[in-house]
Design a protein around this motif. Structure first.
Motif, PDB file in Angstrom:
ATOM      1  N   ALA A 364       0.850  -1.191   0.000  1.00  0.00           N
ATOM      2  CA  ALA A 364       0.000   0.000   0.000  1.00  0.00           C
ATOM      3  C   ALA A 364       0.883   1.237   0.000  1.00  0.00           C
ATOM      4  O   ALA A 364       1.972   1.246   0.576  1.00  0.00           O
ATOM      5  CB  ALA A 364      -0.915   0.009   1.223  1.00  0.00           C
ATOM      6  N   LEU A 365       0.388   2.276  -0.673  1.00  0.00           N
ATOM      7  CA  LEU A 365       1.089   3.555  -0.728  1.00  0.00           C
ATOM      8  C   LEU A 365       0.267   4.591   0.007  1.00  0.00           C
ATOM      9  O   LEU A 365      -0.900   4.823  -0.317  1.00  0.00           O
ATOM     10  CB  LEU A 365       1.298   3.990  -2.193  1.00  0.00           C
ATOM     11  CG  LEU A 365       1.975   5.341  -2.415  1.00  0.00           C
ATOM     12  CD1 LEU A 365       3.428   5.299  -1.953  1.00  0.00           C
ATOM     13  CD2 LEU A 365       1.898   5.745  -3.892  1.00  0.00           C
ATOM     14  N   ALA A 366       0.884   5.227   1.001  1.00  0.00           N
ATOM     15  CA  ALA A 366       0.184   6.260   1.771  1.00  0.00           C
ATOM     16  C   ALA A 366       1.208   7.202   2.378  1.00  0.00           C
ATOM     17  O   ALA A 366       2.247   6.762   2.880  1.00  0.00           O
ATOM     18  CB  ALA A 366      -0.674   5.633   2.866  1.00  0.00           C
ATOM     19  N   ASP A 367       0.909   8.506   2.310  1.00  0.00           N
ATOM     20  CA  ASP A 367       1.758   9.528   2.926  1.00  0.00           C
ATOM     21  C   ASP A 367       3.211   9.444   2.452  1.00  0.00           C
ATOM     22  O   ASP A 367       4.157   9.615   3.245  1.00  0.00           O
ATOM     23  CB  ASP A 367       1.705   9.428   4.450  1.00  0.00           C
ATOM     24  CG  ASP A 367       0.295   9.623   4.997  1.00  0.00           C
ATOM     25  OD1 ASP A 367      -0.449  10.438   4.415  1.00  0.00           O
ATOM     26  OD2 ASP A 367      -0.063   8.952   5.977  1.00  0.00           O
ATOM     27  N   GLY A 368       3.386   9.163   1.179  1.00  0.00           N
ATOM     28  CA  GLY A 368       4.736   9.123   0.626  1.00  0.00           C
ATOM     29  C   GLY A 368       5.556   7.923   1.044  1.00  0.00           C
ATOM     30  O   GLY A 368       6.787   7.939   0.921  1.00  0.00           O
ATOM     31  N   LYS A 369       4.907   6.868   1.526  1.00  0.00           N
ATOM     32  CA  LYS A 369       5.614   5.661   1.934  1.00  0.00           C
ATOM     33  C   LYS A 369       4.953   4.440   1.316  1.00  0.00           C
ATOM     34  O   LYS A 369       3.732   4.285   1.378  1.00  0.00           O
ATOM     35  CB  LYS A 369       5.632   5.525   3.453  1.00  0.00           C
ATOM     36  CG  LYS A 369       6.402   6.626   4.171  1.00  0.00           C
ATOM     37  CD  LYS A 369       6.360   6.429   5.675  1.00  0.00           C
ATOM     38  CE  LYS A 369       7.121   7.537   6.394  1.00  0.00           C
ATOM     39  NZ  LYS A 369       7.069   7.356   7.867  1.00  0.00           N
ATOM     40  N   LEU A 370       5.770   3.594   0.721  1.00  0.00           N
ATOM     41  CA  LEU A 370       5.294   2.314   0.196  1.00  0.00           C
ATOM     42  C   LEU A 370       5.533   1.257   1.269  1.00  0.00           C
ATOM     43  O   LEU A 370       6.674   1.024   1.677  1.00  0.00           O
ATOM     44  CB  LEU A 370       6.040   1.943  -1.082  1.00  0.00           C
ATOM     45  CG  LEU A 370       5.727   0.567  -1.667  1.00  0.00           C
ATOM     46  CD1 LEU A 370       4.271   0.481  -2.137  1.00  0.00           C
ATOM     47  CD2 LEU A 370       6.685   0.236  -2.815  1.00  0.00           C
ATOM     48  N   THR A 371       4.463   0.631   1.735  1.00  0.00           N
ATOM     49  CA  THR A 371       4.563  -0.403   2.757  1.00  0.00           C
ATOM     50  C   THR A 371       4.264  -1.749   2.115  1.00  0.00           C
ATOM     51  O   THR A 371       3.156  -1.986   1.625  1.00  0.00           O
ATOM     52  CB  THR A 371       3.576  -0.145   3.911  1.00  0.00           C
ATOM     53  OG1 THR A 371       3.864   1.138   4.494  1.00  0.00           O
ATOM     54  CG2 THR A 371       3.702  -1.221   4.973  1.00  0.00           C
ATOM     55  N   VAL A 372       5.273  -2.615   2.101  1.00  0.00           N
ATOM     56  CA  VAL A 372       5.127  -3.959   1.535  1.00  0.00           C
ATOM     57  C   VAL A 372       4.970  -4.938   2.700  1.00  0.00           C
ATOM     58  O   VAL A 372       5.834  -5.001   3.581  1.00  0.00           O
ATOM     59  CB  VAL A 372       6.345  -4.336   0.671  1.00  0.00           C
ATOM     60  CG1 VAL A 372       6.094  -5.673  -0.037  1.00  0.00           C
ATOM     61  CG2 VAL A 372       6.657  -3.242  -0.343  1.00  0.00           C
ATOM     62  N   ARG A 373       3.869  -5.674   2.699  1.00  0.00           N
ATOM     63  CA  ARG A 373       3.578  -6.592   3.796  1.00  0.00           C
ATOM     64  C   ARG A 373       4.081  -8.000   3.462  1.00  0.00           C
ATOM     65  O   ARG A 373       3.859  -8.499   2.346  1.00  0.00           O
ATOM     66  CB  ARG A 373       2.077  -6.627   4.075  1.00  0.00           C
ATOM     67  CG  ARG A 373       1.520  -5.288   4.536  1.00  0.00           C
ATOM     68  CD  ARG A 373       0.051  -5.405   4.924  1.00  0.00           C
ATOM     69  NE  ARG A 373      -0.776  -5.832   3.807  1.00  0.00           N
ATOM     70  CZ  ARG A 373      -1.263  -5.000   2.880  1.00  0.00           C
ATOM     71  NH1 ARG A 373      -0.998  -3.710   2.948  1.00  0.00           N
ATOM     72  NH2 ARG A 373      -2.015  -5.458   1.906  1.00  0.00           N
ATOM     73  N   PHE A 374       4.716  -8.628   4.432  1.00  0.00           N
ATOM     74  CA  PHE A 374       5.264  -9.975   4.277  1.00  0.00           C
ATOM     75  C   PHE A 374       4.691 -10.859   5.374  1.00  0.00           C
ATOM     76  O   PHE A 374       4.757 -10.519   6.567  1.00  0.00           O
ATOM     77  CB  PHE A 374       6.790  -9.958   4.394  1.00  0.00           C
ATOM     78  CG  PHE A 374       7.493  -9.298   3.241  1.00  0.00           C
ATOM     79  CD1 PHE A 374       8.057 -10.061   2.228  1.00  0.00           C
ATOM     80  CD2 PHE A 374       7.603  -7.917   3.183  1.00  0.00           C
ATOM     81  CE1 PHE A 374       8.715  -9.454   1.174  1.00  0.00           C
ATOM     82  CE2 PHE A 374       8.258  -7.301   2.130  1.00  0.00           C
ATOM     83  CZ  PHE A 374       8.821  -8.064   1.116  1.00  0.00           C
ATOM     84  N   THR A 375       4.133 -11.997   4.965  1.00  0.00           N
ATOM     85  CA  THR A 375       3.590 -12.963   5.917  1.00  0.00           C
ATOM     86  C   THR A 375       4.602 -14.088   6.116  1.00  0.00           C
ATOM     87  O   THR A 375       5.052 -14.701   5.134  1.00  0.00           O
ATOM     88  CB  THR A 375       2.266 -13.551   5.409  1.00  0.00           C
ATOM     89  OG1 THR A 375       1.322 -12.479   5.223  1.00  0.00           O
ATOM     90  CG2 THR A 375       1.708 -14.567   6.395  1.00  0.00           C
ATOM     91  N   PRO A 376       4.984 -14.397   7.358  1.00  0.00           N
ATOM     92  CA  PRO A 376       5.941 -15.474   7.595  1.00  0.00           C
ATOM     93  C   PRO A 376       5.454 -16.798   7.011  1.00  0.00           C
ATOM     94  O   PRO A 376       4.278 -17.164   7.159  1.00  0.00           O
ATOM     95  CB  PRO A 376       6.038 -15.537   9.122  1.00  0.00           C
ATOM     96  CG  PRO A 376       5.687 -14.151   9.569  1.00  0.00           C
ATOM     97  CD  PRO A 376       4.629 -13.678   8.603  1.00  0.00           C
ATOM     98  N   ASP A 377       6.341 -17.492   6.323  1.00  0.00           N
ATOM     99  CA  ASP A 377       6.036 -18.799   5.756  1.00  0.00           C
ATOM    100  C   ASP A 377       6.194 -19.845   6.861  1.00  0.00           C
ATOM    101  O   ASP A 377       7.295 -20.026   7.390  1.00  0.00           O
ATOM    102  CB  ASP A 377       7.011 -19.092   4.608  1.00  0.00           C
ATOM    103  CG  ASP A 377       6.667 -20.372   3.868  1.00  0.00           C
ATOM    104  OD1 ASP A 377       6.039 -21.281   4.471  1.00  0.00           O
ATOM    105  OD2 ASP A 377       7.040 -20.493   2.687  1.00  0.00           O
ATOM    106  N   PRO A 378       5.121 -20.560   7.237  1.00  0.00           N
ATOM    107  CA  PRO A 378       5.211 -21.513   8.357  1.00  0.00           C
ATOM    108  C   PRO A 378       6.269 -22.582   8.136  1.00  0.00           C
ATOM    109  O   PRO A 378       6.851 -23.099   9.087  1.00  0.00           O
ATOM    110  CB  PRO A 378       3.797 -22.128   8.399  1.00  0.00           C
ATOM    111  CG  PRO A 378       2.916 -21.107   7.751  1.00  0.00           C
ATOM    112  CD  PRO A 378       3.770 -20.462   6.681  1.00  0.00           C
ATOM    113  N   GLN A 379       6.523 -22.964   6.858  1.00  0.00           N
ATOM    114  CA  GLN A 379       7.505 -23.993   6.596  1.00  0.00           C
ATOM    115  C   GLN A 379       8.938 -23.515   6.807  1.00  0.00           C
ATOM    116  O   GLN A 379       9.840 -24.292   7.066  1.00  0.00           O
ATOM    117  CB  GLN A 379       7.342 -24.514   5.172  1.00  0.00           C
ATOM    118  CG  GLN A 379       6.009 -25.207   4.940  1.00  0.00           C
ATOM    119  CD  GLN A 379       5.892 -25.731   3.531  1.00  0.00           C
ATOM    120  OE1 GLN A 379       6.670 -25.360   2.642  1.00  0.00           O
ATOM    121  NE2 GLN A 379       4.942 -26.619   3.316  1.00  0.00           N
ATOM    122  N   LEU A 380       9.129 -22.198   6.661  1.00  0.00           N
ATOM    123  CA  LEU A 380      10.462 -21.624   6.825  1.00  0.00           C
ATOM    124  C   LEU A 380      10.614 -20.891   8.144  1.00  0.00           C
ATOM    125  O   LEU A 380      11.724 -20.636   8.604  1.00  0.00           O
ATOM    126  CB  LEU A 380      10.772 -20.654   5.676  1.00  0.00           C
ATOM    127  CG  LEU A 380      10.715 -21.241   4.259  1.00  0.00           C
ATOM    128  CD1 LEU A 380      10.939 -20.154   3.232  1.00  0.00           C
ATOM    129  CD2 LEU A 380      11.747 -22.343   4.111  1.00  0.00           C
TER     130      LEU A 380
END
Length: 385
Positions: A364-380
């Motif tokens: 998501a892009l908001a207030d001049g910041k791109l926030t990339v969300r990462f979900t932990p992979d249970p296998q790793l």
């Protein structure tokens, strides 16, 4: 390593003049300054501690190619080729960029300089030039790793059979030299002591160019020290045309000051003509704010990884991109790298170690910041880690 100040901006904004005035002001302030340019510089008044150097891309291209031919003479002879003489060589497209980067590396190693001021090409070309070292090193690492190891292992056998260095060996040895040189240049470009000073003549065209250019600088994590508003029309003029230009410039200056990524603005007056001689340059060098900031200023914010697992079950990589628009953004996860495109600029960056064990779950892009969300992979990343 001396502080490095790269001067660039939209084409025709007066970069060379501002670079010279910046160097002169720094020298008057007691700093040992090296002014580096590929273009002819305006006449400089004498100042203690100020030196200039001209980047001759044609001469450097000829010297480099002649040296390359000498190192590979055995291979060229084996293939039936004939070396080119220095007098036959004319520089190829791209030679100017590489010459400027080599000169920048050499200047950064100059023990007699506290500050290196570099008159760069126009903003878009400057950005592509600064991105070259990292990009080319990545290409070399991807294209040659396995073969390079094989060439080393087979080197004695190949030399005995052919009696001369084999093309593969010569290629990989040349690639190793290129990588070493590119690494040294990349270290200068990405150093904490390297900053950019932008030069623009306020107006709609400059506003658009600066927005895009500053996005590129943010993508490459290069700090902007100051923004120089050049050729400002006098305020309060009775002439309607001059008053209109001044009003338009004031509107741009107000927008620059109110931007989320605002930096200090230095104002330089229009002299009523193109600067002529050392006298005009001395006037510009005396302007408030033209001397470089002692601490460099304009440090680029880090790309922070935020732990939001407890609240949202994700890790968030926050990338500052002031002024970015959603329509000009694109990102792709490829292995342990993120391919990030912002307008005309693209950067391929390695993921932080914690994010390599995750999958991309949104952005998501908001207030001049791109926030990339990462979900932990249970296998790793098993629970309890």
């Amino acid at each position: 390593m001396p502080q490095t100040l790269l001067i660039t901006g939209p084409g025709g904004a007066g970069r060379s003049t501002v670079a010279a005035a910046t160097a002169l002001a720094a020298a008057h302030g007691g700093r040992r300054v090296l002014l580096l340019s590929a273009d002819p510089l305006p006449e400089l008044p004498p100042a203690p501690g100020l030196r200039t150097a001209r980047v001759d891309s044609g001469e450097e291209f000829r010297s480099e190619l002649v040296a390359l031919q000498e190192r590979g003479s055995a291979v060229i002879g084996m293939l039936g080729g004939r070396p080119l003489g220095a007098e036959e060589l004319t520089e190829l497209p791209g030679a100017e960029q590489f010459s400027l980067l080599r000169a920048l590396r050499r200047a950064a190693e100059d023990p007699a300089a506290d500050l290196v001021v570099v008159d760069m090409p126009p903003l878009h070309q400057a950005l592509t030039t600064l991105a070259l070292p990292a990009q080319l090193r990545r290409y070399l690492a991807r294209l040659l790793p396995a073969e390079r190891q094989a060439a080393r292992a087979l080197r004695p056998v190949l030399a005995q059979l052919a009696g001369v260095p084999m093309p593969a060996q010569w290629l990989y040895e040349a690639a190793a030299r290129w990588d070493e040189e590119l690494a040294a240049v990349q270290a200068v470009v990405e150093a904490a002591t390297t900053r950019v000073r932008l030069v623009a003549e306020p107006g709609p065209a400059a506003d658009a160019a600066l927005r895009t250019g500053r996005l590129g600088l943010a993508l490459y994590r290069t700090g902007v020290e100051t923004l120089v508003a050049n050729r400002l029309a006098p305020a309060g003029s009775a002439d309607p045309w001059t008053a209109g230009i001044a009003a338009q410039q004031d509107a741009s200056l107000a927008a620059w000051a109110g931007a989320a990524d605002a930096v200090p603005v230095t104002r330089l007056p229009h002299l009523g003509r193109d600067p002529r001689g050392s006298g005009d340059l001395a006037v510009l060098a005396a302007a408030d704010g033209i001397a470089p900031l002692p601490d460099g200023g304009g440090a680029q914010p880090a790309w922070a990884v935020e732990d939001r697992i407890a609240a949202d079950g994700v890790l968030a990589w926050v990338i500052p991109l002031p002024g970015a628009r959603k329509s000009e953004l694109d990102l792709v996860r490829r292995g342990d790298e993120l391919l990030l495109t912002v307008g005309p600029y693209r950067r391929i960056v390695p993921l932080p170690s914690a994010l390599r064990r995750c999958t991309v779950s949104g952005a998501a892009l908001a207030d001049g910041k791109l926030t990339v969300r990462f979900t932990p992979d249970p296998q790793l990343w098993p629970r309890g880690d």
